[in-house]
Scaffold this active site. Structure first.
Site, PDB file in Angstrom:
ATOM      1  N   LEU A  79      57.043   9.282  37.197  1.00 38.39           N
ATOM      2  CA  LEU A  79      57.991   8.231  36.803  1.00 38.39           C
ATOM      3  C   LEU A  79      57.482   7.434  35.601  1.00 38.39           C
ATOM      4  CD1 LEU A  79      58.889   6.798  40.342  1.00 38.39           C
ATOM      5  CD2 LEU A  79      59.765   8.829  39.201  1.00 38.39           C
ATOM      6  N   THR A 129      66.972  12.136  32.889  1.00 38.95           N
ATOM      7  CA  THR A 129      67.898  11.010  32.744  1.00 38.95           C
ATOM      8  C   THR A 129      69.266  11.398  32.183  1.00 38.95           C
ATOM      9  OG1 THR A 129      68.305   9.035  31.384  1.00 38.95           O
ATOM     10  CG2 THR A 129      66.683  10.568  30.543  1.00 38.95           C
ATOM     11  N   GLU A 136      70.710   9.858  29.998  1.00 38.27           N
ATOM     12  CA  GLU A 136      70.690   9.625  28.542  1.00 38.27           C
ATOM     13  C   GLU A 136      70.676  10.943  27.779  1.00 38.27           C
ATOM     14  OE1 GLU A 136      71.457   5.923  27.973  1.00 38.27           O
ATOM     15  OE2 GLU A 136      70.503   6.838  26.230  1.00 38.27           O
ATOM     16  N   TYR A 153      64.227   8.365  22.752  1.00 36.30           N
ATOM     17  CA  TYR A 153      63.953   8.382  24.204  1.00 36.30           C
ATOM     18  C   TYR A 153      64.619   9.603  24.843  1.00 36.30           C
ATOM     19  CZ  TYR A 153      64.602   7.262  29.166  1.00 36.30           C
ATOM     20  OH  TYR A 153      64.642   7.324  30.544  1.00 36.30           O
ATOM     21  N   LYS A 171      62.916  12.951  26.650  1.00 35.50           N
ATOM     22  CA  LYS A 171      63.181  13.294  28.058  1.00 35.50           C
ATOM     23  C   LYS A 171      63.812  14.689  28.180  1.00 35.50           C
ATOM     24  CE  LYS A 171      61.970   9.755  30.732  1.00 35.50           C
ATOM     25  NZ  LYS A 171      61.314   9.828  32.038  1.00 35.50           N
ATOM     26  N   HIS A 224      70.302   3.235  37.306  1.00 36.89           N
ATOM     27  CA  HIS A 224      70.227   2.598  38.629  1.00 36.89           C
ATOM     28  C   HIS A 224      69.444   1.306  38.516  1.00 36.89           C
ATOM     29  CE1 HIS A 224      67.256   5.816  38.189  1.00 36.89           C
ATOM     30  NE2 HIS A 224      66.396   5.017  38.817  1.00 36.89           N
TER      31      HIS A 224
HETATM   32  P1  NAP Z   1      60.180   1.088  34.455  1.00 40.25           P
HETATM   33  O1  NAP Z   1      60.515   0.008  35.408  1.00 40.25           O
HETATM   34  O2  NAP Z   1      60.257   0.812  32.986  1.00 40.25           O
HETATM   35  O3  NAP Z   1      58.703   1.615  34.804  1.00 40.25           O
HETATM   36  C1  NAP Z   1      58.004   2.472  33.930  1.00 40.25           C
HETATM   37  C2  NAP Z   1      56.616   2.746  34.503  1.00 40.25           C
HETATM   38  O4  NAP Z   1      55.932   3.637  33.618  1.00 40.25           O
HETATM   39  C3  NAP Z   1      55.735   1.506  34.646  1.00 40.25           C
HETATM   40  O5  NAP Z   1      55.032   1.581  35.865  1.00 40.25           O
HETATM   41  C4  NAP Z   1      54.768   1.651  33.484  1.00 40.25           C
HETATM   42  O6  NAP Z   1      53.497   1.037  33.716  1.00 40.25           O
HETATM   43  C5  NAP Z   1      54.593   3.175  33.439  1.00 40.25           C
HETATM   44  N1  NAP Z   1      54.044   3.655  32.162  1.00 40.25           N
HETATM   45  C6  NAP Z   1      54.480   3.356  30.922  1.00 40.25           C
HETATM   46  N2  NAP Z   1      53.713   3.948  29.992  1.00 40.25           N
HETATM   47  C7  NAP Z   1      52.742   4.631  30.652  1.00 40.25           C
HETATM   48  C8  NAP Z   1      51.634   5.436  30.235  1.00 40.25           C
HETATM   49  N3  NAP Z   1      51.372   5.643  28.943  1.00 40.25           N
HETATM   50  N4  NAP Z   1      50.832   5.988  31.181  1.00 40.25           N
HETATM   51  C9  NAP Z   1      51.086   5.769  32.488  1.00 40.25           C
HETATM   52  N5  NAP Z   1      52.123   5.016  32.966  1.00 40.25           N
HETATM   53  C10 NAP Z   1      52.946   4.448  32.041  1.00 40.25           C
HETATM   54  O7  NAP Z   1      61.106   2.353  34.719  1.00 40.25           O
HETATM   55  P2  NAP Z   1      62.038   2.705  35.988  1.00 40.25           P
HETATM   56  O8  NAP Z   1      63.378   2.097  35.763  1.00 40.25           O
HETATM   57  O9  NAP Z   1      61.291   2.472  37.231  1.00 40.25           O
HETATM   58  O10 NAP Z   1      62.253   4.279  35.762  1.00 40.25           O
HETATM   59  C11 NAP Z   1      61.325   5.226  36.291  1.00 40.25           C
HETATM   60  C12 NAP Z   1      61.460   6.534  35.537  1.00 40.25           C
HETATM   61  O11 NAP Z   1      62.791   7.036  35.656  1.00 40.25           O
HETATM   62  C13 NAP Z   1      61.195   6.435  34.030  1.00 40.25           C
HETATM   63  O12 NAP Z   1      60.588   7.648  33.644  1.00 40.25           O
HETATM   64  C14 NAP Z   1      62.583   6.341  33.407  1.00 40.25           C
HETATM   65  O13 NAP Z   1      62.559   6.849  32.091  1.00 40.25           O
HETATM   66  C15 NAP Z   1      63.363   7.240  34.362  1.00 40.25           C
HETATM   67  N6  NAP Z   1      64.793   6.932  34.535  1.00 40.25           N
HETATM   68  C16 NAP Z   1      65.182   5.671  34.874  1.00 40.25           C
HETATM   69  C17 NAP Z   1      66.520   5.397  35.090  1.00 40.25           C
HETATM   70  C18 NAP Z   1      66.994   4.015  35.478  1.00 40.25           C
HETATM   71  O14 NAP Z   1      68.206   3.760  35.366  1.00 40.25           O
HETATM   72  N7  NAP Z   1      66.130   3.143  35.981  1.00 40.25           N
HETATM   73  C19 NAP Z   1      67.475   6.445  34.976  1.00 40.25           C
HETATM   74  C20 NAP Z   1      67.024   7.723  34.637  1.00 40.25           C
HETATM   75  C21 NAP Z   1      65.678   7.969  34.440  1.00 40.25           C
HETATM   76  P3  NAP Z   1      53.186  -0.490  33.285  1.00 40.25           P
HETATM   77  O15 NAP Z   1      53.609  -1.332  34.453  1.00 40.25           O
HETATM   78  O16 NAP Z   1      51.717  -0.471  33.065  1.00 40.25           O
HETATM   79  O17 NAP Z   1      53.975  -0.787  32.046  1.00 40.25           O
HETATM   80  N1  GDD Z   2      69.427  -3.593  27.196  1.00 37.53           N
HETATM   81  C1  GDD Z   2      70.564  -4.085  26.699  1.00 37.53           C
HETATM   82  N2  GDD Z   2      70.603  -5.387  26.268  1.00 37.53           N
HETATM   83  N3  GDD Z   2      71.648  -3.277  26.645  1.00 37.53           N
HETATM   84  C2  GDD Z   2      72.810  -3.798  26.175  1.00 37.53           C
HETATM   85  C3  GDD Z   2      72.911  -5.131  25.741  1.00 37.53           C
HETATM   86  C4  GDD Z   2      71.746  -5.956  25.780  1.00 37.53           C
HETATM   87  O1  GDD Z   2      71.760  -7.112  25.411  1.00 37.53           O
HETATM   88  N4  GDD Z   2      74.189  -5.356  25.369  1.00 37.53           N
HETATM   89  C5  GDD Z   2      74.866  -4.221  25.548  1.00 37.53           C
HETATM   90  N5  GDD Z   2      74.032  -3.262  26.027  1.00 37.53           N
HETATM   91  C6  GDD Z   2      74.393  -1.853  26.294  1.00 37.53           C
HETATM   92  C7  GDD Z   2      73.454  -0.844  25.629  1.00 37.53           C
HETATM   93  O2  GDD Z   2      73.778  -0.697  24.240  1.00 37.53           O
HETATM   94  C8  GDD Z   2      73.765   0.394  26.473  1.00 37.53           C
HETATM   95  O3  GDD Z   2      74.909   1.044  25.950  1.00 37.53           O
HETATM   96  C9  GDD Z   2      74.089  -0.177  27.849  1.00 37.53           C
HETATM   97  O4  GDD Z   2      74.297  -1.586  27.667  1.00 37.53           O
HETATM   98  C10 GDD Z   2      72.971   0.018  28.901  1.00 37.53           C
HETATM   99  O5  GDD Z   2      71.744  -0.407  28.319  1.00 37.53           O
HETATM  100  P1  GDD Z   2      70.404  -0.507  29.212  1.00 37.53           P
HETATM  101  O6  GDD Z   2      70.643  -1.346  30.408  1.00 37.53           O
HETATM  102  O7  GDD Z   2      69.304  -0.896  28.293  1.00 37.53           O
HETATM  103  O8  GDD Z   2      70.225   0.971  29.782  1.00 37.53           O
HETATM  104  P2  GDD Z   2      70.284   2.399  29.062  1.00 37.53           P
HETATM  105  O9  GDD Z   2      71.521   3.081  29.537  1.00 37.53           O
HETATM  106  O10 GDD Z   2      70.061   2.301  27.615  1.00 37.53           O
HETATM  107  O11 GDD Z   2      68.995   3.109  29.668  1.00 37.53           O
HETATM  108  C11 GDD Z   2      68.659   3.003  31.063  1.00 37.53           C
HETATM  109  O12 GDD Z   2      69.304   4.032  31.781  1.00 37.53           O
HETATM  110  C12 GDD Z   2      68.892   5.365  31.424  1.00 37.53           C
HETATM  111  C13 GDD Z   2      69.726   6.316  32.282  1.00 37.53           C
HETATM  112  O13 GDD Z   2      70.927   6.620  31.648  1.00 37.53           O
HETATM  113  C14 GDD Z   2      67.135   3.086  31.166  1.00 37.53           C
HETATM  114  O14 GDD Z   2      66.771   2.787  32.513  1.00 37.53           O
HETATM  115  C15 GDD Z   2      66.636   4.471  30.813  1.00 37.53           C
HETATM  116  O15 GDD Z   2      65.224   4.550  31.106  1.00 37.53           O
HETATM  117  C16 GDD Z   2      67.401   5.499  31.657  1.00 37.53           C
HETATM  118  O16 GDD Z   2      66.973   6.800  31.339  1.00 37.53           O
END
Ligand code: NAP
Ligand code: GDD
Length: 344
Positions: free
Chosen positions: A80, A125, A127, A149, A153, A179
């Site tokens: 992750l 993801t 994305e 990004y 991925k 999520h």
């Molecule tokens: P997050 O809250 O941003 O957590 C990212 C984690 O990665 C943190 O624990 C961070 O550690 C660690 N990390 C960053 N750089 C690293 C490195 N160089 N070496 C080792 N660890 C490192 O992300 P999340 O929302 O939990 O998402 C988890 C994973 O799912 C990510 O890979 C993200 O891209 C993917 N994903 C997320 C979503 C979503 O909507 N949340 C959707 C699709 C995929 P630190 O605490 O030290 O910064």
């Molecule tokens: N962050 C952010 N801040 N996003 C904004 C804002 C703002 O002020 N205003 C509008 N947005 C729009 C972004 O341009 C994007 O289209 C959408 O809101 C969602 O932005 P984020 O919440 O930053 O999420 P994301 O979709 O770019 O990425 C997240 O979801 C991915 C899965 O589809 C991250 O968790 C990624 O790590 C993950 O892969």
């Protein structure tokens, strides 16, 4: 005892995953990286920090990764760890690629070279679908990534598939749509909205500054999605699965529902850069558009088809967007009222 290694344990998903795996009776090892202060806020909030073992591991250092996997010999790995903020990837494309692509290459190579008998889950993801080529998106939808990004991925995703085909490594990809939760990072739009609205409500903070209000996302609840990750990594056959809700909302609508949940009466007016949201009751400006938050290229629409994981592994979402919004808003109001330090 079953042993699991989680990279990114200090992040949103890592914390929920560790919690769910501990509840299954597994030994959970989390990798952390050096920083000026430890980032245990989410694990502390779930009350599980003392139940975990931590090892220092930087994903981009191959020797570090191979040594940790040699020493721990986990049954399951969840990768992750990532530079997960899309906007930041435009500023730091090399770093994003190093962590998100080469980091996973290091894990797969360490498994291959040492012949480790383990299953590995990669955090792919939605994305990767980018400027979507069909709707809704499923495991067969072609990728069309729109950010460094998403490209990093997609490369890691294909690498996992290749190591599965070439070397028989049990490598699965979970293609997770957005999520969110009470533990979401405050730079992502949902938690940015709920945390800043809570400050506006309790402490007369400033209007929330946002970018693309028209962006459409398929938002689900993180603990549900983490349960899906476990099903994927423990499935008999390694494969790729979409996890989503198949329902969508705009950023504007998410803002409106959050503001209503906080007790405001939000009304949007104006257009484009002049659009804003005002509270009808108090005339307070709740949100304004700021160009700073627009991306060089954005993903404007995502909606996932989760029928494969529902059919094969019995997963479906349990928390609606409305329920999640209320949970996040209530948690942030509580957080501001109690004066919690912003540890996550
Ligand atoms: P997050 O809250 O941003 O957590 C990212 C984690 O990665 C943190 O624990 C961070 O550690 C660690 N990390 C960053 N750089 C690293 C490195 N160089 N070496 C080792 N660890 C490192 O992300 P999340 O929302 O939990 O998402 C988890 C994973 O799912 C990510 O890979 C993200 O891209 C993917 N994903 C997320 C979503 C979503 O909507 N949340 C959707 C699709 C995929 P630190 O605490 O030290 O910064
Ligand atoms: N962050 C952010 N801040 N996003 C904004 C804002 C703002 O002020 N205003 C509008 N947005 C729009 C972004 O341009 C994007 O289209 C959408 O809101 C969602 O932005 P984020 O919440 O930053 O999420 P994301 O979709 O770019 O990425 C997240 O979801 C991915 C899965 O589809 C991250 O968790 C990624 O790590 C993950 O892969």
């Amino acid at each position: 005892m079953t042993k699991v290694l989680i990279t990114g344990i200090t992040g949103q998903d890592g914390a929920f995953l560790a919690d769910q795996l501990l509840a299954k009776g597994y030994e959970v090892v989390g990798t952390t990286r050096r920083g000026s202060t430890p980032k245990m806020g989410r694990l502390d909030r779930l009350g599980i920090t003392h139940k975990l073992k931590f090892v220092s591991m930087e994903l981009t250092e191959f020797s570090n990764v191979i040594n940790v996997l040699r020493a721990e010999k986990p049954d399951y790995i969840y990768n992750l760890g990532a530079q997960s903020f899309v906007l930041d990837s435009f500023e730091h494309p090399h770093l994003t690629s190093e962590i998100n692509y080469h980091g996973y290459l290091n894990i797969l190579e360490a498994i291959k070279i040492q012949g480790l008998d383990c299953s590995v889950y990669q955090a792919s993801t939605s994305e990767m679908y980018g400027d979507v080529l069909s709707d809704p998106q499923n495991e067969d939808t072609p990728f069309n990534p729109m950010s460094p990004y998403a490209v990093s991925k997609a490369a890691a995703h294909y690498l996992g598939r290749n190591y599965r085909a070439a070397y028989g490594i049990k490598a699965s990809n979970g293609i997770l749509f957005n999520h969110e939760s009470e533990l979401r990072g405050r730079e992502f739009v949902t938690r940015k909205i709920t945390s800043q609205l809570a400050i506006l409500l309790e402490q007369q903070g400033e209007a929330v500054k946002l970018g693309n209000l028209d962006s459409v996302r398929d938002w689900g609840y993180a603990p549900d999605y983490v349960a899906g990750m476990i099903l994927i990594n423990e499935a008999k056959v390694a494969s790729d699965y979409v996890i989503a809700t198949n329902t969508v909302s705009t950023v504007r609508n998410f803002f409106k529902s959050s503001a209503i949940a906080a007790g405001f009466s939000p009304v949007f007016d104006g257009e484009g850069i002049n659009e804003r949201c005002i509270c009808k009751k108090s005339s307070k400006v709740l949100c304004e558009v700021d160009e700073k938050y627009f991306r060089p290229s954005d993903v404007n629409y995502l909606r996932g088809d989760y029928s494969k994981i529902e059919r094969e592994l019995g997963w479906s979402p349990t928390v609606s967007l409305e329920e999640m919004t209320e949970k996040m808003m209530a948690s942030d109001i509580d957080w501001v009222k109690k004066g919690y330090p912003p540890s996550f």
